[in-house]
Scaffold this active site. Structure first.
Site, short mmCIF file in Angstrom:
data_model
loop_
_atom_site.label_atom_id
_atom_site.label_comp_id
_atom_site.label_asym_id
_atom_site.label_seq_id
_atom_site.Cartn_x
_atom_site.Cartn_y
_atom_site.Cartn_z
N CYS A 133 0.82 -1.21 0.00
CA CYS A 133 0.00 0.00 0.00
C CYS A 133 0.86 1.26 0.00
O CYS A 133 0.33 2.36 -0.01
CB CYS A 133 -0.98 -0.01 1.16
SG CYS A 133 -0.28 -0.47 2.73
N ASP A 147 2.72 2.46 2.39
CA ASP A 147 2.75 3.16 3.67
C ASP A 147 4.17 3.15 4.26
O ASP A 147 4.89 2.18 4.12
CB ASP A 147 1.83 2.46 4.68
CG ASP A 147 0.36 2.74 4.41
OD1 ASP A 147 0.07 3.44 3.42
OD2 ASP A 147 -0.49 2.29 5.19
N CYS A 175 -2.64 5.59 5.38
CA CYS A 175 -4.07 5.79 5.58
C CYS A 175 -4.37 6.22 7.02
O CYS A 175 -3.48 6.24 7.87
CB CYS A 175 -4.82 4.51 5.27
SG CYS A 175 -4.47 3.19 6.44
N CYS A 220 -2.07 -2.33 9.52
CA CYS A 220 -1.60 -1.02 10.00
C CYS A 220 -1.08 -1.13 11.43
O CYS A 220 -0.07 -0.52 11.80
CB CYS A 220 -2.72 0.02 9.97
SG CYS A 220 -3.38 0.30 8.33
#
Lengths: 155, 143
Positions: B37, B39, B63, B106
């Site tokens: 993603c 991140d 996010c 996350c």
């Protein structure tokens, strides 16, 4: 399926020619008179051809498929990137987030150069048979591509 | 999918955003990423002589859940001992923020960042004590 040599670079024209030939062979509209049972198989085949084509025509998707075919799970095994690289990626993301309008274009060029460099390094790694390094570079390119697409939203 | 109120709160008012000097011997830095993603999470701790975390800072590009996870982590880290910090599990973060299954990664990232920061601090510490041990030998050899 396409009968082309498995490699990172492919002949785009040859690919398209094969795609069109394969499509004709299994196009649902051209084979309407066939048995109903065959029909499902034809649809299935034509979907496979389309999927394969869309992967093969995109260099990065092609690279991913090549890596995974040569060494299944190689991308998953190499998810941990060097912290120094990640710190740089974080700084780039910050730069993108706070870029003033006049900095957007130069930054865009810089990021595009990063993606090009990723591609070159990926190619070199594959040539040397170092698929782990190639997988890491594949992941690294994600950060540059994401920064680039974020920047495009600002442009 | 709706974010929980706690995620929104951390997202809108992130705690302890910023950086510490990564070259400070008392500072441990952890930078981790999730390539799928894109991140990135940087988490830093400052540890005093008694092994207590006196300061924690983070910077996250990702996010809302990634930002909230790291923001919450810095809150938990401040004032705790390094040993207790090493015990923090991603499941605690999931529970506190009511993260949905698709956002569990996350919290894993936040746990990885904590561990990486502690590891970095420990490496620095042992390198320092290694140096002083070496200089001790040199001093003995001289006398």
């Amino acid at each position: 399926m396409f009968g082309l040599t498995r490699s990172l670079d492919i002949d785009a024209q040859a690919l398209e020619k094969r795609y069109l030939a394969l499509s004709r062979e299994c196009h649902p509209d051209l084979l309407r008179t066939q048995e109903v049972g065959d029909c499902a198989a034809v649809l299935q085949r034509s979907a496979e051809v389309n999927d394969a084509f869309s992967i093969l025509r995109d260099p990065w998707r092609r690279a991913r498929a090549l890596l995974e075919t040569a060494s299944p799970g190689v991308l998953d095994r190499n998810k941990k990137l060097d912290p120094t690289f990640l710190a740089d990626a974080l700084e780039l993301a910050e730069e993108v987030a706070f870029a003033k309008q006049e900095h957007v274009q130069p930054l865009q060029r810089r990021l595009a150069a990063c993606v090009d460099a990723d591609w070159a390094a990926l190619r070199t790694a594959i040539e040397h048979g170092d698929l782990d390094a190639a997988a890491r570079r594949f992941h690294a390119s994600h950060y540059h591509k994401k920064a680039l697409s974020d920047l495009e939203l600002k442009a | 999918m709706a974010y929980s109120d706690k995620v929104l709160d951390h997202y809108q008012n992130p705690r302890n955003v910023g950086s510490l000097d990564k070259n400070d011997p008392n500072v441990g830095t952890g930078v981790v990423g999730a390539p799928e993603c894109g991140d990135v999470m940087k988490l830093q701790i400052r540890v005093d002589d008694s092994g207590k975390i006196v300061e924690a800072k983070f910077k996250t590009y990702g996010c809302g859940s990634a930002i909230a996870s790291s923001s919450l982590a810095t809150e938990w880290l401040k004032g705790t001992s390094v040993d207790a910090a090493a015990q923090i599990k991603n499941t605690q973060i999931v529970e506190e923020l009511s993260l949905p299954p698709v956002k569990i990664h996350c919290s894993v990232l936040a746990e990885d960042a904590i561990k990486a920061a502690i590891e970095d601090w420990r490496t620095k510490k042992s390198a320092l004590s290694g140096k002083s041990a070496l200089s001790g030998i040199a001093a003995e050899a001289k006398s």
